[in-house]
Design a protein around this motif. Structure first.
Motif, PDB file in Angstrom:
ATOM      1  N   MET A   1       0.853  -1.188   0.000  1.00  0.00           N
ATOM      2  CA  MET A   1       0.000   0.000   0.000  1.00  0.00           C
ATOM      3  C   MET A   1       0.888   1.236   0.000  1.00  0.00           C
ATOM      4  N   PRO A   2       0.398   2.369  -0.480  1.00  0.00           N
ATOM      5  CA  PRO A   2       1.205   3.563  -0.550  1.00  0.00           C
ATOM      6  C   PRO A   2       1.767   3.985   0.793  1.00  0.00           C
ATOM      7  N   GLU A   3       0.957   3.944   1.856  1.00  0.00           N
ATOM      8  CA  GLU A   3       1.429   4.368   3.160  1.00  0.00           C
ATOM      9  C   GLU A   3       2.576   3.498   3.631  1.00  0.00           C
ATOM     10  N   ALA A   4       2.510   2.215   3.300  1.00  0.00           N
ATOM     11  CA  ALA A   4       3.593   1.316   3.685  1.00  0.00           C
ATOM     12  C   ALA A   4       4.877   1.679   2.967  1.00  0.00           C
ATOM     13  N   VAL A   5       4.746   2.076   1.698  1.00  0.00           N
ATOM     14  CA  VAL A   5       5.929   2.479   0.945  1.00  0.00           C
ATOM     15  C   VAL A   5       6.548   3.709   1.563  1.00  0.00           C
ATOM     16  N   VAL A   6       5.692   4.686   1.954  1.00  0.00           N
ATOM     17  CA  VAL A   6       6.204   5.895   2.582  1.00  0.00           C
ATOM     18  C   VAL A   6       6.896   5.574   3.886  1.00  0.00           C
ATOM     19  N   ALA A  27       0.321   6.865  -6.676  1.00  0.00           N
ATOM     20  CA  ALA A  27      -0.721   5.983  -6.140  1.00  0.00           C
ATOM     21  C   ALA A  27      -2.103   6.497  -6.501  1.00  0.00           C
ATOM     22  N   LEU A  28      -2.272   7.818  -6.453  1.00  0.00           N
ATOM     23  CA  LEU A  28      -3.589   8.395  -6.716  1.00  0.00           C
ATOM     24  C   LEU A  28      -3.996   8.261  -8.183  1.00  0.00           C
ATOM     25  N   THR A  29      -3.042   8.065  -9.100  1.00  0.00           N
ATOM     26  CA  THR A  29      -3.424   7.815 -10.491  1.00  0.00           C
ATOM     27  C   THR A  29      -4.128   6.473 -10.630  1.00  0.00           C
ATOM     28  N   ARG A  30      -3.974   5.601  -9.640  1.00  0.00           N
ATOM     29  CA  ARG A  30      -4.733   4.333  -9.630  1.00  0.00           C
ATOM     30  C   ARG A  30      -6.020   4.443  -8.839  1.00  0.00           C
ATOM     31  N   VAL A  31      -6.155   5.509  -8.059  1.00  0.00           N
ATOM     32  CA  VAL A  31      -7.350   5.672  -7.225  1.00  0.00           C
ATOM     33  C   VAL A  31      -8.441   6.439  -7.967  1.00  0.00           C
ATOM     34  N   LEU A  78     -10.746   0.656  -1.942  1.00  0.00           N
ATOM     35  CA  LEU A  78     -10.491  -0.598  -2.639  1.00  0.00           C
ATOM     36  C   LEU A  78      -9.355  -0.420  -3.640  1.00  0.00           C
ATOM     37  N   ARG A  79      -9.389   0.680  -4.367  1.00  0.00           N
ATOM     38  CA  ARG A  79      -8.322   0.928  -5.331  1.00  0.00           C
ATOM     39  C   ARG A  79      -7.001   1.247  -4.634  1.00  0.00           C
ATOM     40  N   ALA A  80      -7.061   2.056  -3.590  1.00  0.00           N
ATOM     41  CA  ALA A  80      -5.834   2.443  -2.896  1.00  0.00           C
ATOM     42  C   ALA A  80      -5.131   1.247  -2.263  1.00  0.00           C
ATOM     43  N   SER A  81      -5.932   0.272  -1.822  1.00  0.00           N
ATOM     44  CA  SER A  81      -5.334  -0.903  -1.173  1.00  0.00           C
ATOM     45  C   SER A  81      -4.501  -1.728  -2.143  1.00  0.00           C
ATOM     46  N   GLY A  82      -4.807  -1.626  -3.435  1.00  0.00           N
ATOM     47  CA  GLY A  82      -4.055  -2.403  -4.416  1.00  0.00           C
ATOM     48  C   GLY A  82      -2.968  -1.620  -5.123  1.00  0.00           C
ATOM     49  N   ALA A  83      -2.819  -0.338  -4.770  1.00  0.00           N
ATOM     50  CA  ALA A  83      -1.831   0.502  -5.442  1.00  0.00           C
ATOM     51  C   ALA A  83      -0.433   0.223  -4.898  1.00  0.00           C
ATOM     52  N   ASP A  84       0.523   0.183  -5.775  1.00  0.00           N
ATOM     53  CA  ASP A  84       1.929   0.012  -5.400  1.00  0.00           C
ATOM     54  C   ASP A  84       2.740   1.027  -6.224  1.00  0.00           C
TER      55      ASP A  84
END
Length: 398
Positions: A1-6, A27-31, A78-84
């Motif tokens: 997830m994005p927050e994990a990457v940060v 990440a937001l381009t996938r959200v 749902l979308r944010a959870s799958g963003a990497d």
């Protein structure tokens, strides 16, 4: 997830603010779908880093966003959870691409005219600087199922604009788009393809080679993250980027219900130049263009006329006129004397002078001038129109 990457980046040392924002925007381009104004407003109000944190955390802060509904929140989470975003950035970098964000030196600031509907960021493939190229760019768009006339005009516009140093922007679709790109490429010029999918996706498949050539010689740009595929709504929203990115939009063949007209109307709303290439009045493929020209659109027929409209002072198109005939080079008085001669038979100098409204001596001089140019003949005291045709332009004429 994005927050994990940060968080992982912070564990390795305090990251630059630009890096955090780049990850969040990627990440937001996938959200968010392209042109999502609510998403754009939230980014403006709380910032991309804070917004992705709210969407990926369960502290309830996302519900405080103005206009957030339970349905919208569920879809975003749902979308944010799958963003990497880290993987997306690496994937694009592996094919020679990059992710350009608002505030970057390469960001085309004219896209800010879209307000909250501006792209979250742009995925870009190709070597040139997008901002610099967009400063002198023109969009050429039109029907996918275009006629041979439409393809010819689009290719000629693409080549002509490229030869004049303009960047040709289009959507890499079949028909007019492809012809415009190919025209610019054939002229050794610059062209940009704005896609409605990921920049690593060749769509349409039949244009895999064309898009590859554009990557090598120009730029391929898109709002959507890598591997994303186009949808009907994404094509429509892609058009606003084409309109905002360029200084003007030229439409070559479009029906009343056409995505190309969406681009043109978007350009009009943004204060950009809007142009159309006319076609047969009986052609349904030109009906939308003609409707555009009945409004605020400007009629253009070649690259020089486009450059005159969107270019700087001095970029003037050549003066249009028909062929120069020998009679056109006569002075006004000489032409009046010529018109005074009867169609059949001869007449005297005095009769010609009376009909032409000139003096006898001046009339005689003009008749001899016309005689030397082959327009008239003398038969004793009478003057008549020459039986043989007058010379062509340039044959002994001053």
């Amino acid at each position: 997830m994005p927050e994990a990457v940060v968080q992982q980046s912070e564990a390795n040392g305090p990251p630059a603010a630009g890096h955090r924002e780049r990850l969040a925007r990627a990440a937001l381009t996938r959200v968010f779908e392209p042109g999502d104004e609510r998403g754009g407003r939230w980014i403006r109000e709380v910032g991309p880093v804070e917004l992705i944190r709210r969407l990926t955390s369960g502290d309830g802060s996302a519900q405080l966003l103005k206009g957030m509904t339970a349905t919208k929140l569920g879809g975003c989470r749902l979308r944010a959870s799958g963003a990497d975003p880290g993987r997306d950035l690496a994937d694009v970098a592996a094919i020679g691409g990059r992710f350009v964000c608002p505030g970057d030196p390469e960001w085309p600031t004219q896209l800010d005219d879209l307000g909250d509907a501006r792209p979250v960021g742009l995925w870009v493939r190709g070597i040139p600087d997008l901002r610099l190229w967009a400063l002198r760019s023109v969009a050429v768009v039109g029907a996918r199922a275009c006629t041979p006339y439409g393809a010819h005009m689009a290719a000629a516009l693409g080549a002509g604009l490229a030869e004049r140093g303009w960047v040709v922007v289009s959507g890499a679709a079949f028909g007019v788009d492809a012809a415009a790109h190919r025209g610019a490429l054939a002229a050794g010029g610059a062209t940009v393809a704005v896609l409605a999918c990921g920049v690593d996706v060749a769509y349409p498949r039949g244009h895999t080679e064309l898009i590859g050539r554009i990557v090598e010689q120009g730029l391929v740009v898109g709002e959507l993250a890598p591997s994303e595929h186009p949808t009907r709504s994404r094509f429509v929203m892609r058009n606003r980027v084409i309109a905002a990115l360029t200084r003007g939009t030229v439409v070559v063949e479009a029906e009343y219900r056409s995505g190309s007209l969406v681009t043109a109307r978007g350009a009009q709303r943004l204060g950009r130049h809007t142009m159309g290439v006319p076609g047969p009045a009986t052609s349904g493929l030109s009906s939308g263009v003609h409707e555009l020209l009945r409004g605020e659109g400007t009629l253009v027929t070649d690259a020089s006329e486009v450059a005159e409209l969107v270019g700087s002072m001095g970029d003037l198109a050549p003066v249009r006129r028909g062929p120069v005939l020998p009679r056109d080079r006569l002075s006004a008085v000489t032409a009046r004397v010529l018109d005074a001669l009867p169609y059949k038979g001869g007449t005297s100098v005095l009769d010609v002078a009376r009909a032409a409204g000139t003096g006898a001596d001046e009339t005689r001089g003009r008749l001899y001038e016309l005689h030397s140019l082959g327009f008239v003949e003398r038969d004793g005291a009478a003057w008549r129109l020459a039986v043989r045709p007058a010379p062509r332009a340039g044959d002994g004429l001053p």
